[in-house]
Scaffold this active site. Structure first.
Site, mmCIF file in Angstrom:
data_model
loop_
_atom_site.group_PDB
_atom_site.id
_atom_site.type_symbol
_atom_site.label_atom_id
_atom_site.label_comp_id
_atom_site.label_asym_id
_atom_site.label_seq_id
_atom_site.Cartn_x
_atom_site.Cartn_y
_atom_site.Cartn_z
ATOM 1 N N ARG A 181 -32.641 72.269 126.007
ATOM 2 C CA ARG A 181 -32.119 71.372 124.968
ATOM 3 C C ARG A 181 -30.700 71.762 124.559
ATOM 4 N NH1 ARG A 181 -34.911 71.639 119.862
ATOM 5 N NH2 ARG A 181 -33.002 70.553 119.445
ATOM 6 N N LYS A 214 -23.049 71.915 121.026
ATOM 7 C CA LYS A 214 -24.198 71.009 120.903
ATOM 8 C C LYS A 214 -24.223 70.314 119.546
ATOM 9 C CE LYS A 214 -29.160 71.531 119.992
ATOM 10 N NZ LYS A 214 -29.069 71.668 118.534
ATOM 11 N N ASN A 215 -24.110 71.099 118.477
ATOM 12 C CA ASN A 215 -24.290 70.505 117.149
ATOM 13 C C ASN A 215 -23.128 69.601 116.731
ATOM 14 O OD1 ASN A 215 -26.772 71.641 116.984
ATOM 15 N ND2 ASN A 215 -26.202 73.295 115.582
ATOM 16 N N ARG A 271 -38.428 71.041 107.690
ATOM 17 C CA ARG A 271 -37.012 70.652 107.683
ATOM 18 C C ARG A 271 -36.860 69.304 106.990
ATOM 19 N NH1 ARG A 271 -34.671 71.925 113.631
ATOM 20 N NH2 ARG A 271 -32.682 72.031 112.553
ATOM 21 N N PRO A 272 -36.837 69.327 105.631
ATOM 22 C CA PRO A 272 -36.768 68.067 104.884
ATOM 23 C C PRO A 272 -35.414 67.382 105.062
ATOM 24 C CG PRO A 272 -36.509 69.939 103.401
ATOM 25 C CD PRO A 272 -36.814 70.507 104.758
ATOM 26 N N ILE A 273 -35.382 66.059 104.785
ATOM 27 C CA ILE A 273 -34.082 65.360 104.830
ATOM 28 C C ILE A 273 -33.796 64.703 103.476
ATOM 29 C CG2 ILE A 273 -34.006 65.023 107.332
ATOM 30 C CD1 ILE A 273 -34.805 62.067 106.775
ATOM 31 N N ASP A 274 -34.357 65.286 102.417
ATOM 32 C CA ASP A 274 -34.170 64.686 101.088
ATOM 33 C C ASP A 274 -32.698 64.604 100.673
ATOM 34 O OD1 ASP A 274 -34.756 67.634 101.013
ATOM 35 O OD2 ASP A 274 -34.019 67.388 98.973
ATOM 36 N N GLN A 275 -31.864 65.550 101.126
ATOM 37 C CA GLN A 275 -30.446 65.516 100.731
ATOM 38 C C GLN A 275 -29.691 64.398 101.465
ATOM 39 O OE1 GLN A 275 -29.246 67.491 98.121
ATOM 40 N NE2 GLN A 275 -31.465 67.724 98.022
ATOM 41 N N ASP A 314 -28.783 80.319 113.497
ATOM 42 C CA ASP A 314 -29.032 80.034 114.914
ATOM 43 C C ASP A 314 -28.759 81.235 115.817
ATOM 44 O OD1 ASP A 314 -29.882 77.519 114.342
ATOM 45 O OD2 ASP A 314 -28.117 76.475 115.089
ATOM 46 N N CYS A 324 -36.792 70.958 117.162
ATOM 47 C CA CYS A 324 -37.350 72.286 116.921
ATOM 48 C C CYS A 324 -37.962 72.367 115.540
ATOM 49 C CB CYS A 324 -36.256 73.345 117.044
ATOM 50 S SG CYS A 324 -35.834 73.740 118.741
ATOM 51 N N ARG A 379 -33.979 66.370 117.079
ATOM 52 C CA ARG A 379 -33.756 66.543 115.652
ATOM 53 C C ARG A 379 -32.581 65.702 115.129
ATOM 54 N NH1 ARG A 379 -36.314 67.794 111.377
ATOM 55 N NH2 ARG A 379 -34.815 68.050 109.717
HETATM 56 C C1 UD1 Z 1 -28.378 72.237 111.531
HETATM 57 C C2 UD1 Z 1 -28.349 72.634 112.974
HETATM 58 C C3 UD1 Z 1 -29.320 73.790 113.229
HETATM 59 C C4 UD1 Z 1 -29.038 74.939 112.278
HETATM 60 C C5 UD1 Z 1 -28.942 74.462 110.842
HETATM 61 C C6 UD1 Z 1 -28.440 75.531 109.882
HETATM 62 C C7 UD1 Z 1 -27.842 70.538 114.042
HETATM 63 C C8 UD1 Z 1 -28.301 69.426 114.897
HETATM 64 N N1 UD1 Z 1 -28.735 71.483 113.775
HETATM 65 O O1 UD1 Z 1 -29.689 71.793 111.237
HETATM 66 O O2 UD1 Z 1 -29.145 74.199 114.573
HETATM 67 O O3 UD1 Z 1 -30.086 75.885 112.356
HETATM 68 O O4 UD1 Z 1 -28.008 73.365 110.739
HETATM 69 O O5 UD1 Z 1 -27.204 75.996 110.286
HETATM 70 O O6 UD1 Z 1 -26.682 70.609 113.657
HETATM 71 N N2 UD1 Z 1 -32.449 71.181 103.598
HETATM 72 C C9 UD1 Z 1 -33.093 70.549 102.561
HETATM 73 N N3 UD1 Z 1 -32.964 69.181 102.473
HETATM 74 C C10 UD1 Z 1 -32.225 68.461 103.348
HETATM 75 C C11 UD1 Z 1 -31.566 69.118 104.391
HETATM 76 C C12 UD1 Z 1 -31.705 70.494 104.491
HETATM 77 O O7 UD1 Z 1 -33.773 71.170 101.747
HETATM 78 O O8 UD1 Z 1 -32.141 67.231 103.183
HETATM 79 C C13 UD1 Z 1 -32.553 72.669 103.727
HETATM 80 C C14 UD1 Z 1 -33.234 73.088 105.011
HETATM 81 O O9 UD1 Z 1 -34.634 73.138 104.875
HETATM 82 C C15 UD1 Z 1 -32.605 74.455 105.255
HETATM 83 C C16 UD1 Z 1 -31.187 74.295 104.701
HETATM 84 O O10 UD1 Z 1 -31.228 73.167 103.845
HETATM 85 O O11 UD1 Z 1 -33.260 75.426 104.484
HETATM 86 C C17 UD1 Z 1 -30.118 74.062 105.757
HETATM 87 O O12 UD1 Z 1 -30.505 72.986 106.595
HETATM 88 P P1 UD1 Z 1 -29.437 72.090 107.356
HETATM 89 O O13 UD1 Z 1 -28.104 72.741 107.261
HETATM 90 O O14 UD1 Z 1 -29.560 70.687 106.884
HETATM 91 O O15 UD1 Z 1 -29.942 72.140 108.838
HETATM 92 P P2 UD1 Z 1 -29.963 70.981 109.913
HETATM 93 O O16 UD1 Z 1 -28.799 70.054 109.687
HETATM 94 O O17 UD1 Z 1 -31.309 70.390 110.057
#
Ligand code: UD1
Length: 421
Positions: free
Chosen positions: A400, A22-23, A122-126, A307, A117, A93
């Site tokens: 999903r 899926k991912n 779940r921030p996207i700042d990075q 996961d 989910c 997501r």
């Molecule tokens: C992806 C997976 C999800 C899995 C997660 C961790 C997909 C579609 N989803 O989610 O199933 O649980 O990886 O293996 O592939 N973070 C920040 N800022 C950011 C991005 C992330 O602080 O901009 C933090 C998150 O809050 C979390 C950590 O980084 O604590 C890891 O998140 P991330 O690896 O980005 O998860 P996703 O890509 O959302």
């Protein structure tokens, strides 16, 4: 509303074939927008996240064709808009990958903030940090992210991620693919689906090296041409079936897996008492269902995946002794399912980011609710181990991410069906 009805206690026997990851799929399918032409993607799982994504892509102008063998062709020669439907984007997501691909190919993107989910903040700042480093102007509100070229234009850059993020790593790879110059991502995530995305893009003509390590280099290319690529098997789907057999007991051959990707999971199940046999592309698991306690700490790959946290927790609830389960990626993830397991008789104390799980010989059936995808999978495993009947609500979460779950489980002898109420 549809719910699962599960009668527990039957050992699982036979074989199950794992679907495409899926991912990986939710990144590779939007990455087709980077190709000014047609590509073929094989081993695409038929799950609701993929169906929504294909609808978003069609709506943007991608000509999408699905085939019964699980392959999909995508022709992105003509893209009508860089503003994907906000209604569809909010349904999942991984729609954040549309930001990276549209920015790379068209220099602009207007994408609503994603749904999916919400087991944690779940921030996207990075992701945003990466786009800015590549020269993008970012107009961000609580509703959307709008990207456009900054005054010096878009070009490769060095990005040092502050947290190891799967999503940010993949989004920056995609954003940098068609930009001039070299991009270097430091502190990159190393999950198998990141390597899969890089392999897909390289097959289509990109120049990406280092995927699977913490430093990834992307040398921008002018265009990608088409090609054919098969998605890797789903590590978490395979892990879910392995955990189910470990907890319920039985003897199952899990086919179409990459055993190397599974080591972080199989080593724990072995520690708990299951027997694992690895083949080239399959794993056989046998278990009496009598497990012993263990300690698990979730970490980015190659660590134990967050996961799989909920599924291994169910194994712990029926294991002999006291297990410790520490969540290092999404601290609030326990709240998605621990109360539900408690309603089934599990003994779980949450202390900060650690759950202390005292095993009980057997859970009891109850009416429970899935609050996210993996929590739903865990409740199904719990229902399969339990005495009596379990009802799981909110099955759309499970749909999903698990292809033909009922069919696959039933073929293993599980007594599970969907009922409408
Ligand atoms: C992806 C997976 C999800 C899995 C997660 C961790 C997909 C579609 N989803 O989610 O199933 O649980 O990886 O293996 O592939 N973070 C920040 N800022 C950011 C991005 C992330 O602080 O901009 C933090 C998150 O809050 C979390 C950590 O980084 O604590 C890891 O998140 P991330 O690896 O980005 O998860 P996703 O890509 O959302």
């Amino acid at each position: 509303m549809a719910r699962y009805e599960i009668h527990g206690g039957t050992p699982l026997r036979g074989s199950v074939t794992i679907s495409g990851a899926k991912n990986a799929a939710v990144a590779i399918l939007p990455a087709a927008i980077l190709i000014e032409g047609k590509c073929r993607v094989e081993n695409v799982p038929d799950i609701s996240d993929v169906r929504i994504l294909l609808e978003i892509l069609s709506d943007l102008g991608v000509v999408v064709e699905r085939f019964p063998d699980g392959s999909v062709t995508l022709d992105s020669t003509v893209i009508r808009s860089t503003r994907p439907s906000p209604e569809l984007v909010k349904k999942m997501r991984a729609s954040y990958y549309l930001m990276g691909v549209l920015l790379s190919r068209f220099g602009e993107a207007d994408v609503a903030l994603p749904g999916g989910c919400n087991f944690a903040s779940r921030p996207i700042d990075q992701h945003i940090k990466g786009f800015k480093a590549l020269g993008a102007n970012v107009d961000e509100t609580e509703e959307y992210v709008r990207l456009s070229p900054g005054e010096n234009g878009l070009q490769g850059a060095r990005v040092n991620l502050d947290v190891v993020s799967v999503g940010a790593t993949m989004n920056i790879i995609m954003a940098a693919t068609l930009l001039p110059g070299q991009t270097v991502i430091e502190n990159a995530a190393k999950e198998p689906h990141i390597v899969d995305l890089a392999n897909f893009l390289n097959t289509m003509g990109a120049n990406i090296s280092g995927a699977g390590t913490d430093t990834i280099k992307i040398r921008g290319v002018e265009k990608l041409s088409g090609g054919t690529y098969a998605i890797i098997p789903d590590q978490i789907e395979a892990g879910t079936y392995l955990a189910a057999v470990a907890a319920v007991g039985g003897d199952v051959l899990v086919k179409n897996v990459i055993p190397k990707h599974m080591e972080c999971i199989t080593s724990k199940l072995q520690e708990m008492g299951a027997t694992i046999e690895n083949f080239d592309d399959a794993i056989r698991i046998t278990s009496t269902g009598n497990l012993t306690c263990t300690t698990v700490k979730t970490r980015p790959y190659p660590g134990f995946p967050t996961d799989m946290q909920a599924q291994i927790c169910v194994c712990m609830t029926v294991a002999d002794g006291v297990s410790n389960l520490t969540e290092n990626v999404y601290e609030t993830r326990f709240f998605g399912y621990c109360n539900e397991l408690a309603a089934m008789g599990a003994d779980i104390q949450i202390n900060g980011k650690t759950a202390i799980v005292t095993g009980t010989p057997r859970l009891s059936g109850a009416s429970v609710t899935a609050k996210d995808l993996r929590a739903g999978a865990a409740l199904i495993i719990a229902g399969l181990t339990a005495r009596g009947t379990t009802y799981v609500d909110n099955i759309h979460y499970v749909e999903r991410g698990y292809e033909r779950l009922i069919e696959k489980m039933t073929a293993l002898g599980a007594d599970i069906r969907v009922i409408e109420e």
